[in-house]
Scaffold this motif. Structure first.
Motif, PDB file in Angstrom:
ATOM      1  N   CYS B   6      -4.994   9.708   4.588  1.00 36.16           N
ATOM      2  CA  CYS B   6      -4.016   9.098   3.692  1.00 36.16           C
ATOM      3  C   CYS B   6      -4.348   7.622   3.542  1.00 36.16           C
ATOM      4  O   CYS B   6      -4.528   6.907   4.528  1.00 36.16           O
ATOM      5  CB  CYS B   6      -2.602   9.295   4.224  1.00 36.16           C
ATOM      6  SG  CYS B   6      -2.106  11.022   4.074  1.00 36.16           S
ATOM      7  N   ASP B  39      -6.966   2.019   7.277  1.00 34.13           N
ATOM      8  CA  ASP B  39      -7.327   3.303   6.674  1.00 34.13           C
ATOM      9  C   ASP B  39      -8.848   3.465   6.639  1.00 34.13           C
ATOM     10  O   ASP B  39      -9.361   4.582   6.584  1.00 34.13           O
ATOM     11  CB  ASP B  39      -6.734   3.416   5.268  1.00 34.13           C
ATOM     12  CG  ASP B  39      -5.211   3.307   5.289  1.00 34.13           C
ATOM     13  OD1 ASP B  39      -4.645   3.235   6.401  1.00 34.13           O
ATOM     14  OD2 ASP B  39      -4.606   3.263   4.214  1.00 34.13           O
ATOM     15  N   GLN B 125       4.421   0.800   9.649  1.00 28.70           N
ATOM     16  CA  GLN B 125       4.037   1.346  10.960  1.00 28.70           C
ATOM     17  C   GLN B 125       4.760   2.653  11.274  1.00 28.70           C
ATOM     18  O   GLN B 125       5.182   2.875  12.402  1.00 28.70           O
ATOM     19  CB  GLN B 125       4.332   0.324  12.075  1.00 28.70           C
ATOM     20  CG  GLN B 125       3.757  -1.041  11.787  1.00 28.70           C
ATOM     21  CD  GLN B 125       4.240  -2.075  12.774  1.00 28.70           C
ATOM     22  OE1 GLN B 125       3.775  -2.159  13.893  1.00 28.70           O
ATOM     23  NE2 GLN B 125       5.197  -2.879  12.375  1.00 28.70           N
ATOM     24  N   THR B 127       4.473   5.803   8.734  1.00 28.71           N
ATOM     25  CA  THR B 127       4.218   6.953   7.872  1.00 28.71           C
ATOM     26  C   THR B 127       3.581   8.129   8.620  1.00 28.71           C
ATOM     27  O   THR B 127       4.032   9.268   8.486  1.00 28.71           O
ATOM     28  CB  THR B 127       3.332   6.527   6.681  1.00 28.71           C
ATOM     29  OG1 THR B 127       3.891   5.348   6.115  1.00 28.71           O
ATOM     30  CG2 THR B 127       3.283   7.617   5.626  1.00 28.71           C
TER      31      THR B 127
HETATM   32  N1  LIG Z   1       1.309   5.106  -0.591  1.00 29.69           N
HETATM   33  C1  LIG Z   1       0.563   5.688   0.361  1.00 29.69           C
HETATM   34  N2  LIG Z   1      -0.344   6.650   0.040  1.00 29.69           N
HETATM   35  C2  LIG Z   1      -1.094   7.255   0.997  1.00 29.69           C
HETATM   36  N3  LIG Z   1      -1.018   6.933   2.286  1.00 29.69           N
HETATM   37  C3  LIG Z   1      -0.142   5.983   2.662  1.00 29.69           C
HETATM   38  C4  LIG Z   1       0.694   5.321   1.721  1.00 29.69           C
HETATM   39  N4  LIG Z   1       1.450   4.431   2.384  1.00 29.69           N
HETATM   40  C5  LIG Z   1       1.104   4.522   3.687  1.00 29.69           C
HETATM   41  N5  LIG Z   1       0.143   5.460   3.847  1.00 29.69           N
HETATM   42  C6  LIG Z   1      -0.538   5.833   5.103  1.00 29.69           C
HETATM   43  O1  LIG Z   1       0.303   5.524   6.198  1.00 29.69           O
HETATM   44  C7  LIG Z   1      -0.298   4.522   7.013  1.00 29.69           C
HETATM   45  C8  LIG Z   1       0.761   3.638   7.612  1.00 29.69           C
HETATM   46  O2  LIG Z   1       1.488   2.980   6.608  1.00 29.69           O
HETATM   47  P1  LIG Z   1       2.868   2.245   6.911  1.00 29.69           P
HETATM   48  O3  LIG Z   1       3.706   3.239   7.642  1.00 29.69           O
HETATM   49  O4  LIG Z   1       3.414   1.895   5.580  1.00 29.69           O
HETATM   50  O5  LIG Z   1       2.532   1.041   7.717  1.00 29.69           O
HETATM   51  C9  LIG Z   1      -1.292   3.832   6.114  1.00 29.69           C
HETATM   52  O6  LIG Z   1      -2.304   3.218   6.875  1.00 29.69           O
HETATM   53  C10 LIG Z   1      -1.804   5.018   5.298  1.00 29.69           C
HETATM   54  O7  LIG Z   1      -2.719   5.793   6.054  1.00 29.69           O
END
Ligand SMILES: Nc1ncnc2c1ncn2[C@@H]1O[C@H](COP(=O)(O)O)[C@@H](O)[C@H]1O
Ligand SMILES: Cc1cc2nc3c(=O)[nH]c(=O)nc-3n(C[C@H](O)[C@H](O)[C@H](O)COP(=O)(O)OP(=O)(O)OC[C@H]3O[C@@H](n4cnc5c(N)ncnc54)[C@H](O)[C@@H]3O)c2cc1C
Lengths: 322, 249
Positions: B6, B39, B125, B127
């Protein structure tokens, strides 16, 4: 009424430090609306360090005991917390490696929003309002979380406040759950007794040290603080193999908010500042008077670290002896 | 082995942050966007797991507007086989985005689902772990070591004062930290090949969720510091300030 559940962290039957600070943050949410604060401890048996939780702000201390809690068990903890959350407007954890692992699991299980690394918490009408750094600390976001919210509070953001609550003990049943992840243990590194993210004083070294063996100078200064200081590093020296990654401060390392941060031979790149700009007091020692670190340091000494650091170590020793 | 990565499109970490007129988002004018740095560790892990397994498929999944396709092409240029673009506007509530991603990953036969430890824009932090919970799958976050053999994974992750070790069965979700690997650069050949790799577009609509951004602001400037003095001679003055003015010693 915003009742709050504070999920505490235990390792090897010892309560991790930061519990009293987390309870202070929990009280901040609860007191605004006459709510209560419950602390939750998941453990195998008795946990040392847990007797002061009432004094630190817990109306009740809930214990959930299960053999699986010998090691960190995110599946068991998330399942346990999920059985309780109907009674709470907020679930708070410390934004440590463990807390940040647990928080989103709880949030997803109960269908709640999750806010990480929160530096300010408040209750605001039907919402929980929090402030948290985004863009690696280059901006601060204020968000309102509706319904029950899961909030990871950054260590150092709140100071412990004596609250004189009852800390009434209560037992919580661990529900049936599937252990999907099996945490087998923690390999402690021999050096890192105190983690940079948890220390009251952080002394970080950069490329200016010139050689990995010169970290000994910083270890000595840390020792002079008597067990409350940890040694950190810039990415340049971590990448060069002079220090462990766990010691790296900055955007791709740890974010620290100690009371005192001493940057030694560190230029002050924006990615480094992202990890330490919220320290209460910043001291910089650098021989280049134009080094960017001096722009955010409260106090700077322009000079050769090999001369300044030993003098500082001696002075701290004297001050601490009084 | 079938592996999903992702991927999120984020402003370059050196970008200067300017708050837009609305006061809740950044002004994107002139900002360079890149694949989220964490990523890239996930992409590299996917590529090397497939290489080690001697076969399989790697898929990059991204939720976002039209512009994420350019970011996805970077992953394809690094060697990912194909892309799935979930076309829609991400919600400020991470759980809503996790729901959309989980819906796509569910039942698609992935053995390993990789995420970054966090996105450097919203620093959510959350997803990866949320997707795992929604799919009822094992999850290890912020891994710095990931070994897979005989349908099981063993991982390491940094915790305060040590390295935590854990294991789980596949399929599973992992979020990747710095230290896991060194992401490869796209080769010229890879960049050419990426243009022809399949990129499927599916419209999605993340829910509004329970998070409202009330304000976005620059952090308060620290009051300008002062140079206490030069060399070891300045140490007594510094000590005086630390003990009586700042009161931290
Ligand atoms: N819009 C998105 N599309 C795809 N993967 C996402 C998206 N937002 C977050 N992720 C994935 O979730 C991880 C953690 O994101 P976050 O929880 O927003 O800090 C990222 O490093 C991506 O691997
Ligand atoms: C995506 C990305 C993420 C990054 N993440 C991080 C991160 O998390 N943390 C981080 O730290 N960096 C990070 N960086 C790297 C950052 O940009 C800098 O390269 C790094 O912080 C520089 O480390 P330094 O200050 O130790 O070295 P330098 O910049 O080389 O500075 C050394 C300093 O030491 C001084 N000096 C030399 N000799 C002496 C002496 N004898 N006495 C006193 N002073 C002396 C010099 O004047 C100089 O200011 C990241 C970079 C990128 C691109």
């Amino acid at each position: 009424m915003a009742n709050v559940l504070a999920v505490l962290e235990v390792r090897n039957a010892v309560l991790r430090k930061g519990a009293a600070e987390l309870l202070a943050a929990a009280r901040r949410i609860a007191d605004a609306s006459g709510g209560t604060v419950d602390a939750l401890i998941c453990s195998v048996g008795p946990v040392s360090g847990s007797d002061g939780l009432g004094a630190a702000g817990a109306d009740r201390v809930l214990t959930a005991q299960h053999a699986v809690f010998a090691n960190y068990c995110p599946d068991g903890m998330a399942a346990t917390v999920a059985t309780l959350t109907n009674a709470y407007r907020a679930v708070v954890v410390a934004a440590t490696a463990t807390g940040k692992d647990l928080a989103p699991r709880i949030a997803a299980r109960i269908g709640a929003p999750c806010a990480m690394d929160v530096t300010v918490v408040d209750s605001r009408g039907e919402s929980i309002r929090v402030v948290r750094p985004v863009y690696a600390g280059k901006a601060l976001q204020t968000v309102d979380l509706a319904g029950t919210a899961v909030v990871a509070v950054r260590p150092g953001a709140y100071a412990a406040v004596p609250a004189g609550k009852a800390g009434t003990p209560a037992v919580v049943t661990v529900p049936a759950f599937t252990k999907r992840l099996d945490v087998t243990g923690i390999r402690t590194s021999d050096k890192a007794a105190l983690d940079v993210a948890e220390a009251r004083v952080v002394i970080s070294g950069g490329r200016g040290l010139g050689d990995p063996k010169h970290f000994a100078l910083l270890e000595e200064l840390a020792a002079a603080f008597g067990g409350e200081a940890a040694v950190g590093a810039s990415r340049a020296v971590v990448d060069a193999g002079w220090a462990e990654h766990g010691a790296q401060v900055g955007q791709t390392g740890k974010t620290v908010s100690p009371e005192l941060y001493i940057a030694v031979g560190i230029s002050g790149a924006i990615q480094h500042l992202a990890g330490m700009r919220t320290a209460k007091v910043i001291v910089a020692i650098n021989r280049d008077k134009d080094a960017p670190i001096f722009k955010i340091a409260d106090y700077g000494i322009v000079g050769d670290l090999f001369e300044v650091v030993p003098a500082l170590t001696a002075a701290v020793r004297v001050a601490k002896a009084h | 082995m079938k592996i999903a990565v992702c991927l999120r499109r984020v402003p370059d970490t050196t970008a200067k942050i300017v708050i837009a007129g609305s006061g809740t988002v950044i002004d994107e004018t002139g900002v360079k966007f890149v694949p989220n740095p964490y990523d890239e560790y996930a992409i590299e892990a996917a590529l090397s797991l497939k290489e080690k397994a001697g076969g399989g498929e790697t898929v990059v999944v991204a939720l976002g507007g039209d512009a994420v396709q350019e970011t996805m092409r970077t992953a394809l240029a690094m060697g990912i086989d194909r892309g799935v673009h979930l076309h829609g506007t991400p919600s400020p509530d991470g759980l809503e985005n996790a729901r959309v991603l989980a819906e796509h990953l569910r039942g698609a036969g992935y053995d390993v689902m990789l995420f970054g430890k966090f996105a450097v824009d919203d620093c959510g932090q959350q997803t990866g772990a949320m997707v795992a919970e929604l799919l009822e799958l094992p999850c290890a976050t912020a891994v710095t070591k990931l070994d897979i053999a005989a349908g099981r994974a063993t991982v390491e992750r940094e915790v305060e004062g040590g390295i935590e070790q854990a294991a789980c069965a596949l399929p599973a979700v992992f979020t990747c930290d710095k230290g896991l690997n060194n992401p490869r650069l796209p080769s010229l050949k890879g960049i050419m090949a990426a243009k022809k790799k399949p990129l499927e577009v599916t419209p999605v609509a993340p829910g509004a969720g329970s998070v409202t951004v009330a304000a976005l602001a620059l952090p308060p400037e620290r009051a300008a510091g002062r140079i206490v003095g030069e060399g070891a001679a300045a140490v007594p003055a510094l000590m005086q300030l630390l003990t009586t003015e700042a009161k931290v010693i």
